[in-house]
Design an enzyme around this catalytic site. Structure first.
Site, mmCIF file in Angstrom:
data_model
loop_
_atom_site.group_PDB
_atom_site.id
_atom_site.type_symbol
_atom_site.label_atom_id
_atom_site.label_comp_id
_atom_site.label_asym_id
_atom_site.label_seq_id
_atom_site.Cartn_x
_atom_site.Cartn_y
_atom_site.Cartn_z
ATOM 1 N N ASP A 103 0.773 -1.234 0.000
ATOM 2 C CA ASP A 103 0.000 0.000 0.000
ATOM 3 C C ASP A 103 0.805 1.285 0.000
ATOM 4 O O ASP A 103 0.356 2.298 0.537
ATOM 5 C CB ASP A 103 -0.915 -0.011 1.227
ATOM 6 N N GLU A 125 -0.085 -9.096 -0.632
ATOM 7 C CA GLU A 125 -0.772 -8.488 0.523
ATOM 8 C C GLU A 125 -1.989 -7.686 0.031
ATOM 9 O O GLU A 125 -2.172 -6.508 0.360
ATOM 10 C CB GLU A 125 0.154 -7.620 1.375
ATOM 11 N N GLU A 139 -2.405 5.150 2.524
ATOM 12 C CA GLU A 139 -2.271 3.729 2.166
ATOM 13 C C GLU A 139 -3.584 3.086 1.718
ATOM 14 O O GLU A 139 -3.582 2.207 0.848
ATOM 15 C CB GLU A 139 -1.677 2.938 3.335
ATOM 16 N N HIS A 220 5.479 5.489 13.656
ATOM 17 C CA HIS A 220 5.866 6.239 12.455
ATOM 18 C C HIS A 220 4.671 6.674 11.605
ATOM 19 O O HIS A 220 4.848 7.339 10.585
ATOM 20 C CB HIS A 220 6.790 5.394 11.577
ATOM 21 N N ARG A 222 1.826 8.302 9.575
ATOM 22 C CA ARG A 222 1.578 9.670 9.149
ATOM 23 C C ARG A 222 0.371 10.287 9.864
ATOM 24 O O ARG A 222 0.394 11.449 10.249
ATOM 25 C CB ARG A 222 1.321 9.635 7.639
ATOM 26 N N HIS A 252 12.082 5.996 14.323
ATOM 27 C CA HIS A 252 11.995 6.226 12.884
ATOM 28 C C HIS A 252 12.654 7.566 12.556
ATOM 29 O O HIS A 252 12.481 8.534 13.292
ATOM 30 C CB HIS A 252 10.516 6.244 12.467
HETATM 31 N N1 UDP Z 1 11.369 -3.039 11.648
HETATM 32 C C1 UDP Z 1 12.757 -3.126 11.556
HETATM 33 N N2 UDP Z 1 13.506 -2.276 12.319
HETATM 34 C C2 UDP Z 1 12.967 -1.343 13.149
HETATM 35 C C3 UDP Z 1 11.543 -1.245 13.205
HETATM 36 C C4 UDP Z 1 10.770 -2.105 12.446
HETATM 37 O O1 UDP Z 1 13.293 -3.953 10.826
HETATM 38 O O2 UDP Z 1 13.722 -0.609 13.801
HETATM 39 C C5 UDP Z 1 10.553 -3.927 10.792
HETATM 40 C C6 UDP Z 1 9.439 -4.676 11.471
HETATM 41 O O3 UDP Z 1 9.874 -5.924 11.947
HETATM 42 C C7 UDP Z 1 8.398 -4.824 10.385
HETATM 43 C C8 UDP Z 1 8.643 -3.631 9.490
HETATM 44 O O4 UDP Z 1 9.922 -3.112 9.836
HETATM 45 O O5 UDP Z 1 8.586 -5.989 9.606
HETATM 46 C C9 UDP Z 1 7.582 -2.604 9.725
HETATM 47 O O6 UDP Z 1 7.909 -1.446 9.083
HETATM 48 P P1 UDP Z 1 7.159 -0.089 9.371
HETATM 49 O O7 UDP Z 1 6.670 -0.096 10.789
HETATM 50 O O8 UDP Z 1 8.101 0.992 8.951
HETATM 51 O O9 UDP Z 1 5.967 -0.080 8.329
HETATM 52 P P2 UDP Z 1 4.510 -0.699 8.288
HETATM 53 O O10 UDP Z 1 4.601 -2.145 8.607
HETATM 54 O O11 UDP Z 1 3.657 0.068 9.244
HETATM 55 O O12 UDP Z 1 4.087 -0.473 6.870
#
Ligand code: UDP
Length: 382
Positions: A103, A125, A139, A220, A222, A252
């Protein structure tokens, strides 16, 4: 739908952010292991450093790297840049299929670019819906656009498949595969077990906080920027006032996140504000923590695999399966609610045990192989 006469179909896998890379590296390997397809990878690098961390651990060398991240770029600027740059990649590589994930703006603009060339798109997904186009923003619309163009929809759960059916996607185009994040998690956990050095950077902080209830935090989103982030910071600072609680928070780099967290928690002895962790270290952190506090999509999916309660700092979620299974709970960005729910889990063993059940509503680690089989079938690969 096979490739040009006598040639293997060319499958172009596209992504740009950290979570997409985590969830797509197992797909790239599964397609290559499946064989009979010419698998290429193009990245927009919508996130630069965070993406590179994953490419390395995921052992992916992109064929094309557009390096499009710019400090402070608007949604319009990034969208325009992806659309115009990606069109050239498609004209150059002439893939028989494009695979996108989830997304992000990369997902939506790569999908549009492929649509303009009538190149079929497979959406990994697929089918996640909050029902609110402003949460998560942007998203929800990014993934709806991808869904409306794709001819192969890889839904992580039956619930996601049902959402697609409700939008009149034909059932023959929907594959319930599980979420590839579980494939990534299992592969990375095995790598760290075989080589603990990969995640040894947390040793020092682990020793320092050994006798405390450990909360791992990420934030993180938005739609939480501004008041929401401040409320999250205040809640964590309140929790960390307790001598028996410690917080590890890989922050982040977004300028709407880091300054708020540093200003509110920078001096607190029980809080470790870290740089973003690479995936092996983050996997280790999830394993070490007693409780996960997050607004992330991916962490909501990963937490249940570790049997760790997840408090979700969002008002809505497109991942209801964890909530339904009782391993995750929505707490929004209400400071008092976050503190109350986290305190309950830290102090009430029964409440903790009720949520801390290892459970995998999001997959069995074989999603990528199912996706590779479906793509191969769609292109007549034996
Ligand atoms: N993650 C990582 N390092 C960090 C924080 C999160 O590798 O310091 C991983 C986490 O395990 C997950 C992914 O990043 O698989 C999530 O990314 P994010 O939270 O940025 O995005 P979202 O999942 O909300 O799209």
């Amino acid at each position: 739908m096979s490739g040009a006469a006598g040639k293997e179909p060319r499958i172009l896998v596209c992504f740009g952010t950290r979570p997409e890379a985590i969830k797509m590296f197992p797909v790239v390997h599964a397609l290559r292991n499946r064989g009979g397809m010419d698998v290429r990878v193009a990245v927009t690098a919508q996130h630069r450093d965070l993406l590179d961390q994953v490419l390395e651990i995921g052992e992916i060398v992109p064929d094309v790297d557009l390096d499009l991240m710019r400090a402070g770029q608007t949604l319009d600027e990034l969208s325009a840049r992806i659309l115009t740059s990606f069109g050239k990649v498609l004209d150059d590589l002439q893939p028989d299929r494009v695979l996108v994930h989830g997304d992000t703006l990369t997902t939506m603009m790569v999908t549009l670019s492929s649509y303009f060339r009538k190149i079929p798109v497979g959406h990994v997904e697929a089918g996640l819906r909050s029902g609110n186009i402003y949460s998560p923003w942007p998203e929800e619309v990014n993934r709806k656009v991808a869904g409306s163009v794709s001819d192969l929809h890889f839904a992580p759960t039956q619930g996601a498949a049902d959402a697609l059916l409700a939008e009149n996607v034909p059932s023959s185009a929907i594959y319930v595969t599980g979420n590839t994040v579980i494939d990534a998690l299992f592969a990375t956990r095995a790598k760290v077990e075989a080589n603990p050095e990969l995640a040894s950077g947390l040793d020092e902080v682990a020793v320092r906080f050994a006798d405390k209830g450990l909360i791992a935090v990420t934030a993180h989103r938005r739609e939480n920027f501004g008041e929401g982030m401040q409320a999250i910071a205040d809640a964590i600072a309140t929790l960390a006032n307790r001598q028996d609680v410690a917080v590890i928070f890989p922050v982040h780099p977004n300028p709407n996140v880091r300054p708020v967290m540093e200003a509110t928690m920078g001096g607190l002895g029980n809080v470790a504000l870290l740089e973003p962790l690479d995936y092996p270290h983050f996997v280790r952190l999830m394993a070490m923590a007693d409780l996960l506090l997050t607004d992330s999509g991916g962490v909501q999916e990963e937490g249940p695999s570790f049997g760790k309660p997840v408090l979700v700092m969002r008002d809505t979620t497109e991942r209801p399966e964890g909530i339904e299974a009782g391993t995750a709970k929505l707490v929004g960005t209400d400071r008092d609610l976050i503190v109350r729910e986290a305190t309950r889990l830290l102090d009430d063993a029964q409440a903790y045990e009720a949520m801390a059940r290892a459970h995998n509503p999001y997959g069995d680690g074989k999603a990528s192989a199912r996706i590779a089989d479906a793509v191969a079938e769609a292109h007549g690969v034996a």
